[in-house]
Write a protein that holds these residues in place. Structure first.
Motif, PDB file in Angstrom:
ATOM      1  N   GLU A 188       5.132  27.984  47.961  1.00 25.90           N
ATOM      2  CA  GLU A 188       5.583  28.564  46.694  1.00 25.90           C
ATOM      3  C   GLU A 188       6.543  27.645  45.939  1.00 25.90           C
ATOM      4  O   GLU A 188       6.772  27.834  44.750  1.00 25.90           O
ATOM      5  CB  GLU A 188       6.244  29.919  46.938  1.00 25.90           C
ATOM      6  CG  GLU A 188       7.500  29.844  47.778  1.00 25.90           C
ATOM      7  CD  GLU A 188       7.971  31.196  48.292  1.00 25.90           C
ATOM      8  OE1 GLU A 188       7.266  32.191  48.107  1.00 25.90           O
ATOM      9  OE2 GLU A 188       9.055  31.240  48.889  1.00 25.90           O
ATOM     10  N   LEU A 189       7.099  26.657  46.621  1.00 23.55           N
ATOM     11  CA  LEU A 189       8.027  25.724  45.965  1.00 23.55           C
ATOM     12  C   LEU A 189       7.310  24.623  45.198  1.00 23.55           C
ATOM     13  O   LEU A 189       7.926  23.942  44.378  1.00 23.55           O
ATOM     14  CB  LEU A 189       8.954  25.084  47.000  1.00 23.55           C
ATOM     15  CG  LEU A 189      10.010  26.002  47.609  1.00 23.55           C
ATOM     16  CD1 LEU A 189      10.718  25.319  48.757  1.00 23.55           C
ATOM     17  CD2 LEU A 189      11.003  26.445  46.550  1.00 23.55           C
ATOM     18  N   PHE A 190       6.024  24.430  45.452  1.00 26.60           N
ATOM     19  CA  PHE A 190       5.311  23.317  44.840  1.00 26.60           C
ATOM     20  C   PHE A 190       4.570  23.769  43.592  1.00 26.60           C
ATOM     21  O   PHE A 190       3.984  24.848  43.562  1.00 26.60           O
ATOM     22  CB  PHE A 190       4.319  22.710  45.832  1.00 26.60           C
ATOM     23  CG  PHE A 190       4.971  22.156  47.067  1.00 26.60           C
ATOM     24  CD1 PHE A 190       5.779  21.032  46.998  1.00 26.60           C
ATOM     25  CD2 PHE A 190       4.793  22.765  48.291  1.00 26.60           C
ATOM     26  CE1 PHE A 190       6.390  20.528  48.130  1.00 26.60           C
ATOM     27  CE2 PHE A 190       5.398  22.269  49.430  1.00 26.60           C
ATOM     28  CZ  PHE A 190       6.201  21.145  49.350  1.00 26.60           C
ATOM     29  N   ALA A 191       4.579  22.910  42.570  1.00 23.49           N
ATOM     30  CA  ALA A 191       3.789  23.181  41.369  1.00 23.49           C
ATOM     31  C   ALA A 191       2.316  23.229  41.747  1.00 23.49           C
ATOM     32  O   ALA A 191       1.891  22.615  42.737  1.00 23.49           O
ATOM     33  CB  ALA A 191       4.036  22.086  40.334  1.00 23.49           C
ATOM     34  N   GLY A 219       0.396  20.476  52.686  1.00 20.02           N
ATOM     35  CA  GLY A 219      -0.126  19.669  53.789  1.00 20.02           C
ATOM     36  C   GLY A 219       0.936  18.770  54.390  1.00 20.02           C
ATOM     37  O   GLY A 219       1.075  18.667  55.612  1.00 20.02           O
ATOM     38  N   ILE A 220       1.726  18.116  53.527  1.00 24.57           N
ATOM     39  CA  ILE A 220       2.783  17.227  54.012  1.00 24.57           C
ATOM     40  C   ILE A 220       3.868  18.029  54.731  1.00 24.57           C
ATOM     41  O   ILE A 220       4.362  17.631  55.793  1.00 24.57           O
ATOM     42  CB  ILE A 220       3.378  16.399  52.849  1.00 24.57           C
ATOM     43  CG1 ILE A 220       2.335  15.402  52.348  1.00 24.57           C
ATOM     44  CG2 ILE A 220       4.656  15.681  53.274  1.00 24.57           C
ATOM     45  CD1 ILE A 220       2.719  14.678  51.074  1.00 24.57           C
ATOM     46  N   ASN A 251       6.376  19.673  59.810  1.00 20.60           N
ATOM     47  CA  ASN A 251       6.761  20.736  60.729  1.00 20.60           C
ATOM     48  C   ASN A 251       6.168  20.491  62.118  1.00 20.60           C
ATOM     49  O   ASN A 251       6.879  20.503  63.129  1.00 20.60           O
ATOM     50  CB  ASN A 251       6.287  22.078  60.162  1.00 20.60           C
ATOM     51  CG  ASN A 251       6.881  23.265  60.869  1.00 20.60           C
ATOM     52  OD1 ASN A 251       7.615  23.133  61.837  1.00 20.60           O
ATOM     53  ND2 ASN A 251       6.552  24.444  60.387  1.00 20.60           N
ATOM     54  N   TRP A 252       4.857  20.248  62.177  1.00 19.62           N
ATOM     55  CA  TRP A 252       4.208  20.021  63.466  1.00 19.62           C
ATOM     56  C   TRP A 252       4.622  18.690  64.079  1.00 19.62           C
ATOM     57  O   TRP A 252       4.690  18.553  65.308  1.00 19.62           O
ATOM     58  CB  TRP A 252       2.692  20.116  63.329  1.00 19.62           C
ATOM     59  CG  TRP A 252       2.225  21.532  63.271  1.00 19.62           C
ATOM     60  CD1 TRP A 252       1.682  22.185  62.208  1.00 19.62           C
ATOM     61  CD2 TRP A 252       2.293  22.497  64.327  1.00 19.62           C
ATOM     62  NE1 TRP A 252       1.401  23.492  62.526  1.00 19.62           N
ATOM     63  CE2 TRP A 252       1.764  23.714  63.831  1.00 19.62           C
ATOM     64  CE3 TRP A 252       2.755  22.466  65.640  1.00 19.62           C
ATOM     65  CZ2 TRP A 252       1.676  24.860  64.592  1.00 19.62           C
ATOM     66  CZ3 TRP A 252       2.663  23.617  66.408  1.00 19.62           C
ATOM     67  CH2 TRP A 252       2.139  24.790  65.885  1.00 19.62           C
ATOM     68  N   GLY A 253       4.905  17.684  63.239  1.00 17.93           N
ATOM     69  CA  GLY A 253       5.382  16.407  63.763  1.00 17.93           C
ATOM     70  C   GLY A 253       6.724  16.549  64.463  1.00 17.93           C
ATOM     71  O   GLY A 253       6.935  16.004  65.550  1.00 17.93           O
ATOM     72  N   ALA A 254       7.645  17.300  63.838  1.00 18.98           N
ATOM     73  CA  ALA A 254       8.948  17.546  64.469  1.00 18.98           C
ATOM     74  C   ALA A 254       8.766  18.339  65.760  1.00 18.98           C
ATOM     75  O   ALA A 254       9.422  18.061  66.777  1.00 18.98           O
ATOM     76  CB  ALA A 254       9.854  18.298  63.505  1.00 18.98           C
TER      77      ALA A 254
END
Length: 200
Positions: free
Chosen positions: A117-120, A129-130, A135-138
């Motif tokens: 919801e934060l992204f245009a 996606g990023i 999240n999964w990388g951390a």
């Protein structure tokens, strides 16, 4: 949660998998609670309340581990019973894990999945996606390094390190994370256009 059965075995719980189930049930209950409360309380506020609870749970775990001799528990595989102080510390660690997981389920277990919801609209899929990959990388890094840190730093200092990360996270949330509850998607996406990212 990935290593809770291993930790509870190390602490001398007679049925570590059942003990881990207590932590999993805590996660389930507080995830359900978050789903009902997140729009009422707000994402920013729920993070500012729950991440310090996570840090407190981690510090309590660190304190509990200071009473456990890990070398002795590793050597005594055939003697699951712990001396009374260690049994009390083991229960303290179980409570601290439940406290941490309750805070996690209320905040960081839910809010990051609502970040789109934060992204245009024109970058929403790429941004989501990023954010998800981050999240999964951390998550992967924590899973990969947890047992190594337990050996290198001792369990107490490992949990102190994680509590420090939570403290830094709380500061970053307070400084940068805007409140999006009650806003339309267009209003939420426009928050990042401000110099202060909509944080008052």
């Amino acid at each position: 949660m990935y290593f809770s059965a291993t930790i509870f075995t190390m602490l001398g719980f007679p049925i570590p998998t059942l003990t881990s189930l207590v932590v999993a049930v805590t996660n389930f209950i507080f995830t359900l609670a978050a789903l009902f409360l997140i729009d009422r309380i707000g994402r920013r506020r729920i993070l500012l309340w729950s991440v310090p609870v996570m840090a407190a749970g981690l510090l309590l775990a660190a304190w509990g581990f200071s009473f456990i001799d890990i070398a002795a528990t590793d050597a005594a595989d055939d003697a699951p019973s712990q001396p009374p102080p260690a049994r009390g510390a083991a229960v303290t660690i179980l409570i601290s894990f439940m406290m941490y997981v309750a805070g996690y389920a209320m905040g960081l277990g839910n809010v990051p999945w609502m970040q789109s919801e934060l992204f245009a609209l024109n970058v929403r899929s790429l941004g989501s996606g990023i954010a998800t990959a981050t999240n999964w990388g951390a998550n992967f890094v924590i899973g990969l390094t947890f047992l190594l840190l337990m050996e290198a730093l001792t369990p107490s200092w490992t949990f102190v390190l994680y509590a420090a990360i939570c403290a830094v996270g709380t500061g970053l949330i307070w400084k940068f994370y805007p409140e999006t509850a009650g806003l339309s998607l267009e209003e939420a996406a426009s928050l990042l256009e401000d110099d202060n990212w909509g944080v008052r």
